[in-house]
Design a protein around this motif. Structure first.
Motif, mmCIF file in Angstrom:
data_model
loop_
_atom_site.group_PDB
_atom_site.id
_atom_site.type_symbol
_atom_site.label_atom_id
_atom_site.label_comp_id
_atom_site.label_asym_id
_atom_site.label_seq_id
_atom_site.Cartn_x
_atom_site.Cartn_y
_atom_site.Cartn_z
ATOM 1 N N VAL A 183 -17.985 -1.022 -30.256
ATOM 2 C CA VAL A 183 -17.794 -2.364 -29.704
ATOM 3 C C VAL A 183 -18.699 -2.540 -28.480
ATOM 4 N N PRO A 184 -19.626 -3.495 -28.484
ATOM 5 C CA PRO A 184 -20.504 -3.718 -27.325
ATOM 6 C C PRO A 184 -19.729 -4.299 -26.150
ATOM 7 N N ASP A 185 -20.244 -4.070 -24.948
ATOM 8 C CA ASP A 185 -19.556 -4.535 -23.745
ATOM 9 C C ASP A 185 -19.625 -6.055 -23.610
ATOM 10 N N ASP A 186 -20.831 -6.590 -23.681
ATOM 11 C CA ASP A 186 -20.988 -8.035 -23.490
ATOM 12 C C ASP A 186 -22.246 -8.517 -24.195
ATOM 13 N N LEU A 187 -22.480 -9.803 -24.133
ATOM 14 C CA LEU A 187 -23.601 -10.414 -24.841
ATOM 15 C C LEU A 187 -24.955 -9.952 -24.307
ATOM 16 N N ASP A 188 -24.975 -9.484 -23.055
ATOM 17 C CA ASP A 188 -26.230 -8.999 -22.474
ATOM 18 C C ASP A 188 -26.785 -7.799 -23.229
ATOM 19 N N THR A 189 -25.941 -7.144 -24.027
ATOM 20 C CA THR A 189 -26.420 -6.042 -24.855
ATOM 21 C C THR A 189 -27.520 -6.513 -25.803
ATOM 22 N N PHE A 190 -27.446 -7.772 -26.230
ATOM 23 C CA PHE A 190 -28.333 -8.281 -27.265
ATOM 24 C C PHE A 190 -29.423 -9.211 -26.750
ATOM 25 N N LEU A 191 -29.278 -9.729 -25.531
ATOM 26 C CA LEU A 191 -30.205 -10.714 -25.009
ATOM 27 C C LEU A 191 -30.873 -10.222 -23.737
ATOM 28 N N SER A 192 -32.127 -10.596 -23.540
ATOM 29 C CA SER A 192 -32.819 -10.282 -22.298
ATOM 30 C C SER A 192 -32.389 -11.265 -21.214
ATOM 31 N N GLU A 193 -32.907 -11.095 -20.010
ATOM 32 C CA GLU A 193 -32.576 -12.014 -18.928
ATOM 33 C C GLU A 193 -33.143 -13.405 -19.176
ATOM 34 N N SER A 194 -34.215 -13.491 -19.967
ATOM 35 C CA SER A 194 -34.815 -14.784 -20.328
ATOM 36 C C SER A 194 -34.943 -14.829 -21.849
ATOM 37 N N PRO A 222 -22.038 -19.631 -20.058
ATOM 38 C CA PRO A 222 -20.652 -19.175 -19.903
ATOM 39 C C PRO A 222 -19.855 -19.327 -21.188
ATOM 40 N N GLN A 223 -20.107 -20.391 -21.946
ATOM 41 C CA GLN A 223 -19.403 -20.592 -23.214
ATOM 42 C C GLN A 223 -19.650 -19.433 -24.177
ATOM 43 N N ALA A 224 -20.910 -19.021 -24.286
ATOM 44 C CA ALA A 224 -21.254 -17.929 -25.191
ATOM 45 C C ALA A 224 -20.632 -16.616 -24.742
ATOM 46 N N SER A 225 -20.652 -16.352 -23.439
ATOM 47 C CA SER A 225 -20.088 -15.104 -22.917
ATOM 48 C C SER A 225 -18.595 -15.021 -23.181
ATOM 49 N N LEU A 226 -17.887 -16.117 -22.976
ATOM 50 C CA LEU A 226 -16.450 -16.129 -23.219
ATOM 51 C C LEU A 226 -16.146 -16.008 -24.714
ATOM 52 N N MET A 227 -16.933 -16.697 -25.543
ATOM 53 C CA MET A 227 -16.745 -16.589 -26.984
ATOM 54 C C MET A 227 -16.969 -15.153 -27.453
ATOM 55 N N PHE A 228 -17.981 -14.504 -26.863
ATOM 56 C CA PHE A 228 -18.285 -13.131 -27.252
ATOM 57 C C PHE A 228 -17.099 -12.202 -26.991
ATOM 58 N N GLN A 229 -16.436 -12.369 -25.857
ATOM 59 C CA GLN A 229 -15.289 -11.512 -25.537
ATOM 60 C C GLN A 229 -14.164 -11.695 -26.553
ATOM 61 N N ARG A 230 -13.975 -12.903 -27.038
ATOM 62 C CA ARG A 230 -12.961 -13.136 -28.067
ATOM 63 C C ARG A 230 -13.444 -12.604 -29.426
ATOM 64 N N HIS A 231 -14.726 -12.797 -29.694
ATOM 65 C CA HIS A 231 -15.290 -12.385 -30.976
ATOM 66 C C HIS A 231 -15.237 -10.863 -31.144
ATOM 67 N N LYS A 232 -15.555 -10.110 -30.102
ATOM 68 C CA LYS A 232 -15.667 -8.663 -30.240
ATOM 69 C C LYS A 232 -14.310 -7.993 -30.449
ATOM 70 N N ALA A 233 -13.219 -8.707 -30.198
ATOM 71 C CA ALA A 233 -11.888 -8.146 -30.426
ATOM 72 C C ALA A 233 -11.632 -7.876 -31.908
ATOM 73 N N ARG A 234 -12.490 -8.403 -32.772
ATOM 74 C CA ARG A 234 -12.356 -8.177 -34.203
ATOM 75 C C ARG A 234 -12.760 -6.759 -34.599
ATOM 76 N N PHE A 235 -13.513 -6.070 -33.735
ATOM 77 C CA PHE A 235 -14.072 -4.769 -34.084
ATOM 78 C C PHE A 235 -13.250 -3.632 -33.480
ATOM 79 N N THR A 236 -13.263 -2.496 -34.176
ATOM 80 C CA THR A 236 -12.502 -1.329 -33.723
ATOM 81 C C THR A 236 -13.390 -0.158 -33.333
ATOM 82 N N SER A 237 -14.675 -0.192 -33.705
ATOM 83 C CA SER A 237 -15.588 0.893 -33.357
ATOM 84 C C SER A 237 -16.937 0.319 -32.959
#
Length: 204
Positions: free
Chosen positions: A86-97, A69-84
């Motif tokens: 922009v990925p939806d969430d951290l699951d874009t980059f990580l598998s389920e395991s 949960p910490q990483a997911s919340l950080m990601f939402q704050r982090h992605k606000a830096r980008f204007t184009s």
């Protein structure tokens, strides 16, 4: 297998593998350039030493990658830096395991006191590693945490006996990812001949 894929310019987000040489941005096409660091040739620059000194008060650890949960919340704050693009969430980059699929993966967790301020994800092969994604708390942007976690990934890769570190794609043109191109010992993949060349030849 992962070492051979990275050597051929392949990357992955989650379980999706890809490679491409051109990216269409809002203003113009960009030339995508796979990068590789020869760890035997790497040495810190003055600016990279400054980044390490600036973060002497943090604690860094490498643990098996996970969804937190910490990483997911950080990601939402982090992605606000980008204007184009922009990925939806951290699951874009990580598998389920992410610790085991599609390959072993660790995460670099950076703490300032009890606060988690940065995370990066690093795939681990037999003789090379590959950075997946890095994120940090925007309130600490003055610490150059993207560069800091990359330097810690390089240190970790060397400590486990790897020869190469793949920091990911950059572009031949200027971009926010130019910090990846400031590594002594860096190589780039020439798409036409399939050979890794010294980075100094990239814009020659």
């Amino acid at each position: 297998m992962m070492d051979r894929l990275w050597e051929s310019g392949w990357r992955h987000f989650g379980i999706t593998f890809f490679r491409y040489s051109i990216s269409m941005d809002e203003d113009a096409p960009r030339t995508i350039t796979p990068l590789r660091l020869d760890l035997e040739k790497f040495k810190l620059s003055k600016s990279q030493r400054r980044v390490l000194r600036k973060n002497e008060d943090v604690h860094c650890e490498f643990v098996p990658a996970s969804h937190s949960p910490q990483a997911s919340l950080m990601f939402q704050r982090h992605k606000a830096r980008f204007t184009s693009q922009v990925p939806d969430d951290l699951d874009t980059f990580l598998s389920e395991s992410p610790a085991t699929i599609p390959c072993p993966c660790v995460e670099c967790r950076v703490h300032l006191g009890e606060d988690l301020i940065a995370i990066s994800y690093l795939d681990v092969g037999l003789n090379s590693t590959s950075g997946v994604y890095g994120l940090f708390e925007p309130d600490h942007s003055d610490r150059s945490l993207g560069t800091y976690t990359m330097l810690k990934e390089i240190e970790y890769s060397h400590s486990i006996g790897c020869r190469y570190y793949y920091p990911g794609y950059a572009t031949a043109e200027p971009s926010p990812y130019d910090y990846k191109k400031q590594l002594h010992g860096l190589e780039y993949l020439d798409w036409e001949c399939g050979v890794w060349m010294p980075q100094s030849r990239l814009n020659a």
